[in-house]
Design a protein around this motif. Sequence first.
Motif, PDB file in Angstrom:
ATOM      1  N   LEU A   1      -4.958   8.777   9.898  1.00  0.00           N
ATOM      2  CA  LEU A   1      -4.472   9.764  10.711  1.00  0.00           C
ATOM      3  C   LEU A   1      -5.084  11.163  10.619  1.00  0.00           C
ATOM      4  CD1 LEU A   1      -0.923   8.739  11.366  1.00  0.00           C
ATOM      5  CD2 LEU A   1      -2.969   8.276  12.532  1.00  0.00           C
ATOM      6  N   ILE A   2      -5.263  11.702   9.445  1.00  0.00           N
ATOM      7  CA  ILE A   2      -6.146  12.653   9.251  1.00  0.00           C
ATOM      8  C   ILE A   2      -7.339  12.751   9.622  1.00  0.00           C
ATOM      9  CG2 ILE A   2      -6.711  14.586   7.363  1.00  0.00           C
ATOM     10  CD1 ILE A   2      -4.277  13.675   5.646  1.00  0.00           C
ATOM     11  N   GLY A   3      -8.221  11.539   9.156  1.00  0.00           N
ATOM     12  CA  GLY A   3      -9.493  11.357   9.758  1.00  0.00           C
ATOM     13  C   GLY A   3      -9.585  11.572  11.152  1.00  0.00           C
ATOM     14  N   LEU A   4      -8.618  10.911  11.965  1.00  0.00           N
ATOM     15  CA  LEU A   4      -8.643  10.814  13.408  1.00  0.00           C
ATOM     16  C   LEU A   4      -8.399  12.062  14.011  1.00  0.00           C
ATOM     17  CD1 LEU A   4      -6.693   7.524  14.389  1.00  0.00           C
ATOM     18  CD2 LEU A   4      -9.208   8.228  15.050  1.00  0.00           C
ATOM     19  N   ALA A   5      -7.638  13.008  13.231  1.00  0.00           N
ATOM     20  CA  ALA A   5      -7.277  14.296  13.901  1.00  0.00           C
ATOM     21  C   ALA A   5      -8.627  15.245  13.556  1.00  0.00           C
ATOM     22  CB  ALA A   5      -6.116  14.860  13.119  1.00  0.00           C
ATOM     23  N   GLY A   6      -9.287  14.937  12.485  1.00  0.00           N
ATOM     24  CA  GLY A   6     -10.335  15.742  12.054  1.00  0.00           C
ATOM     25  C   GLY A   6     -11.629  15.378  13.195  1.00  0.00           C
ATOM     26  N   LEU A   7     -11.824  14.124  13.418  1.00  0.00           N
ATOM     27  CA  LEU A   7     -12.968  13.708  14.284  1.00  0.00           C
ATOM     28  C   LEU A   7     -12.334  14.342  15.716  1.00  0.00           C
ATOM     29  CD1 LEU A   7     -13.555  10.211  13.220  1.00  0.00           C
ATOM     30  CD2 LEU A   7     -14.963  12.125  12.882  1.00  0.00           C
ATOM     31  N   THR A   8     -11.289  14.156  16.129  1.00  0.00           N
ATOM     32  CA  THR A   8     -10.922  14.602  17.470  1.00  0.00           C
ATOM     33  C   THR A   8     -11.300  16.202  17.549  1.00  0.00           C
ATOM     34  OG1 THR A   8      -9.145  13.115  17.397  1.00  0.00           O
ATOM     35  CG2 THR A   8      -9.138  14.735  19.212  1.00  0.00           C
ATOM     36  N   LEU A   9     -10.870  16.916  16.510  1.00  0.00           N
ATOM     37  CA  LEU A   9     -11.263  18.333  16.680  1.00  0.00           C
ATOM     38  C   LEU A   9     -12.622  18.424  16.512  1.00  0.00           C
ATOM     39  CD1 LEU A   9      -8.794  20.163  14.135  1.00  0.00           C
ATOM     40  CD2 LEU A   9      -9.333  20.758  16.479  1.00  0.00           C
ATOM     41  N   LEU A  10     -13.500  17.862  15.742  1.00  0.00           N
ATOM     42  CA  LEU A  10     -14.833  18.194  15.632  1.00  0.00           C
ATOM     43  C   LEU A  10     -15.522  17.651  16.909  1.00  0.00           C
ATOM     44  CD1 LEU A  10     -15.547  17.068  12.180  1.00  0.00           C
ATOM     45  CD2 LEU A  10     -17.638  18.005  13.473  1.00  0.00           C
TER      46      LEU A  10
ATOM     47  N   GLY B   1       0.634  -1.233   0.131  1.00  0.00           N
ATOM     48  CA  GLY B   1      -0.055   0.088   0.136  1.00  0.00           C
ATOM     49  C   GLY B   1       1.004   1.342  -0.157  1.00  0.00           C
ATOM     50  N   PHE B   2       2.189   1.287  -0.264  1.00  0.00           N
ATOM     51  CA  PHE B   2       2.994   2.419  -0.186  1.00  0.00           C
ATOM     52  C   PHE B   2       3.186   2.713  -1.622  1.00  0.00           C
ATOM     53  CE2 PHE B   2       4.190   0.332   3.701  1.00  0.00           C
ATOM     54  CZ  PHE B   2       4.619   1.482   4.449  1.00  0.00           C
ATOM     55  N   THR B   3       3.000   4.278  -1.822  1.00  0.00           N
ATOM     56  CA  THR B   3       3.574   4.986  -3.013  1.00  0.00           C
ATOM     57  C   THR B   3       4.956   4.969  -3.219  1.00  0.00           C
ATOM     58  OG1 THR B   3       3.433   7.016  -1.815  1.00  0.00           O
ATOM     59  CG2 THR B   3       1.560   6.695  -3.040  1.00  0.00           C
ATOM     60  N   ASN B   4       5.359   4.980  -4.368  1.00  0.00           N
ATOM     61  CA  ASN B   4       6.723   4.720  -4.854  1.00  0.00           C
ATOM     62  C   ASN B   4       7.372   3.624  -4.001  1.00  0.00           C
ATOM     63  OD1 ASN B   4       6.811   7.009  -6.308  1.00  0.00           O
ATOM     64  ND2 ASN B   4       6.988   8.353  -4.631  1.00  0.00           N
ATOM     65  N   SER B   5       6.776   2.273  -3.961  1.00  0.00           N
ATOM     66  CA  SER B   5       7.293   1.435  -3.187  1.00  0.00           C
ATOM     67  C   SER B   5       8.504   0.819  -3.632  1.00  0.00           C
ATOM     68  CB  SER B   5       6.339   0.129  -2.965  1.00  0.00           C
ATOM     69  OG  SER B   5       6.122  -0.411  -3.980  1.00  0.00           O
TER      70      SER B   5
ATOM     71  N   ARG C   1       5.127   7.509   0.742  1.00  0.00           N
ATOM     72  CA  ARG C   1       4.051   7.456   1.952  1.00  0.00           C
ATOM     73  C   ARG C   1       3.153   6.389   1.868  1.00  0.00           C
ATOM     74  NH1 ARG C   1       3.746  13.517   0.998  1.00  0.00           N
ATOM     75  NH2 ARG C   1       1.849  13.347  -0.022  1.00  0.00           N
ATOM     76  N   HIS C   2       2.520   6.147   3.018  1.00  0.00           N
ATOM     77  CA  HIS C   2       1.138   5.201   3.065  1.00  0.00           C
ATOM     78  C   HIS C   2      -0.004   5.953   3.018  1.00  0.00           C
ATOM     79  CE1 HIS C   2      -1.332   1.885   3.945  1.00  0.00           C
ATOM     80  NE2 HIS C   2      -0.311   0.999   3.627  1.00  0.00           N
ATOM     81  N   PRO C   3      -0.883   6.020   1.865  1.00  0.00           N
ATOM     82  CA  PRO C   3      -2.048   6.858   1.789  1.00  0.00           C
ATOM     83  C   PRO C   3      -3.085   6.555   2.563  1.00  0.00           C
ATOM     84  CG  PRO C   3      -1.407   6.460  -0.477  1.00  0.00           C
ATOM     85  CD  PRO C   3      -0.470   5.604   0.408  1.00  0.00           C
ATOM     86  N   LEU C   4      -3.432   5.152   2.871  1.00  0.00           N
ATOM     87  CA  LEU C   4      -4.460   4.823   3.705  1.00  0.00           C
ATOM     88  C   LEU C   4      -4.021   5.171   5.234  1.00  0.00           C
ATOM     89  CD1 LEU C   4      -7.064   3.269   4.207  1.00  0.00           C
ATOM     90  CD2 LEU C   4      -5.498   0.997   4.307  1.00  0.00           C
ATOM     91  N   LEU C   5      -2.743   5.197   5.533  1.00  0.00           N
ATOM     92  CA  LEU C   5      -2.293   5.618   7.071  1.00  0.00           C
ATOM     93  C   LEU C   5      -2.412   6.814   7.045  1.00  0.00           C
ATOM     94  CD1 LEU C   5      -1.267   4.723   9.631  1.00  0.00           C
ATOM     95  CD2 LEU C   5       1.076   4.991   8.717  1.00  0.00           C
ATOM     96  N   ASP C   6      -2.078   7.517   6.093  1.00  0.00           N
ATOM     97  CA  ASP C   6      -2.331   9.301   6.147  1.00  0.00           C
ATOM     98  C   ASP C   6      -3.824   9.515   6.350  1.00  0.00           C
ATOM     99  OD1 ASP C   6       0.337   9.221   5.892  1.00  0.00           O
ATOM    100  OD2 ASP C   6       0.198  10.067   3.724  1.00  0.00           O
ATOM    101  N   ASN C   7      -4.632   8.843   5.442  1.00  0.00           N
ATOM    102  CA  ASN C   7      -6.013   9.248   5.727  1.00  0.00           C
ATOM    103  C   ASN C   7      -6.744   8.805   6.801  1.00  0.00           C
ATOM    104  OD1 ASN C   7      -5.969  10.326   3.126  1.00  0.00           O
ATOM    105  ND2 ASN C   7      -6.677   8.442   2.056  1.00  0.00           N
TER     106      ASN C   7
END
Lengths: 204, 330
Positions: B301-310, B276-280, B293-299
């Motif tokens: 973590l971004i999702g978790l940060a968004g949910l926490t803020l919300l 699942g890594f880009t440029n593996s 990078r690992h787009p799934l992991l990025d998403n």
Amino acid sequence: MSERIYLLPLWIRLWHWTNALLIILLMITGISLHFADPKLPLVEFSLAARLHQIGGLALVALYALFVVANIVSGNWWQYVPKPPGVLARCWVQAKWYMGGIFRGEPHPYRVSEEANFNALQAISYWVIMYMIMPVMLLSGLVFLFPDFAPDRLFGLDGLLPVAILHYVTGAAIVLFMIIHVYLGTTGATVTSMFKTMINGWHEH
Amino acid sequence: MLASWRQTIVVLLLGGWGLSAFAGGDAPIDTATIELNRKANEACYACHSAAGIAKPPKAGLDLSKLKDSRLEPPVFNPSDHGVMDCRECHSKTHYNDYPHAEAGKTSTVGCTECHAAKVLRLEPQFNASVHAKVKGVKEKFTCFTCHDPHINIVQKRLKDPAKIVAQDNHGCLECHNSSETFAKFAPEGEKTPGQKKARPDIDTIHDWLPNTRAHWKSVRCIECHTPEVAEAKMLSHEILNKEKAEKKCLTCHSANSTLKVRLYRHMVKDEQQKYGFTNSVILSNSYVIGATRHPLLDNILIGLAGLTLLGVLAHGAVRIIAAMGRKGKE
Ligand code: HEM
């Protein structure tokens, strides 16, 4: 004037704000490094790398001081959730955050000089400061001195697990920080806990 | 200019008659010939190898001059020219006996004789290089200054990026990281007439690059010191000076890393987003911040940060509304 107790010695307050500033710096530069892209308005890569390395080393030093000072002053005891009934007390605390706080009920836990954290705080601070932080700092140090990383793993570069560990623990600390700052507004008044962290005096 | 016209004509003529495949061409060589060539080379290894130097074939021979040589069958045989008879490049007439005839030194066959088409294509780039522009340097700079014809292995056969980096950077660092070799090529200094220009320290020159040693091990000098390159094309032989060299970190440290068309160009067709890594394919050798990078992991973590803020914002909003409600009741 409400009741006040002198809760936090100067060294803890100084440590706390330095720690906070460094983590914010590391968060901003870390995000700039990880999501580096010409189209995103982030901190320029080489500047971010330099600041992140300096900030990172400063945080490692600060953490070492923190651990030593905690041992010397006996402050570490504050982080230990004291049985019996730790879970029950956590539950009481969580229930208050989920309900009581909206109804204006008083804080279920009364802060004292002997124990200034409620059970939930003690556990989460303990996990963050003594479990996640060390992993984040160590992985950061290996990142800085990649010769210590394993050469290869599962056919991929050995720095990969270090990078992932660093990224995930860094993210955990950032998530913690968001909640931590928000819970800072749940004192006697919205600002009273922030004032405590500045002048050391707690208002009940 | 004249020389390159002559070359063009030679190439056209030879190409037209299909003669470039004679002993001097670079067409593949059949196994029987390879066996013959390797057998013939043993005569040379009697002296030109570590074993030969340790135990010369004739008593009283002084082979100490050969001690810096890296020649060995395990090194030469897998190399690009390892299928050949030494004497295809080192004149048959001068090296059959020892002591070698003095004329041998100046009769080494140049790359052009066998690789005319390649040389023709590369020469303009080579001539535009920093090394071809400095007086005193250009006269001494040839193809084998960088290419050791006994050792080098072409990228698509070498495959392992770490080995490609080691080989190609060795070509540059041999000089730029050794004051002794550099002095043999360096021009006169502007401030120190009559004296060789001192070698600038390679890490100091690049002190804007963090952890230079980690970079030297995982990318090549030519990644930054050659012009932009099209996909699947060989890098240019034009070495760029300090004004034109690449300084932007994001050229490599971003999802669209140029490493894909440079160091990893021979692997990029195998890109399968491993785990699942880009440029593996890059990840097989290096973790490159920003690129692997690992787009799934990025998403996540971004999702978790968004949910926490919300979450905290919603909690705060309910608190404010509830407090206003209580005030209203009082
Ligand atoms: C809350 C604090 C921190 C956060 C949020 C954080 C986050 C990050 C992130 C997201 C990256 C990019 C990695 C990647 O793309 O995989 C990174 C890289 C890095 N981090 Fe941290 N980090 C923190 C603290 C530290 C500390 C304490 C050190 C210790 C020395 C450190 C050392 C490094 C190093 C060396 C790199 C590689 C890039 C560079 O050399 O500048 N970090 N960090």
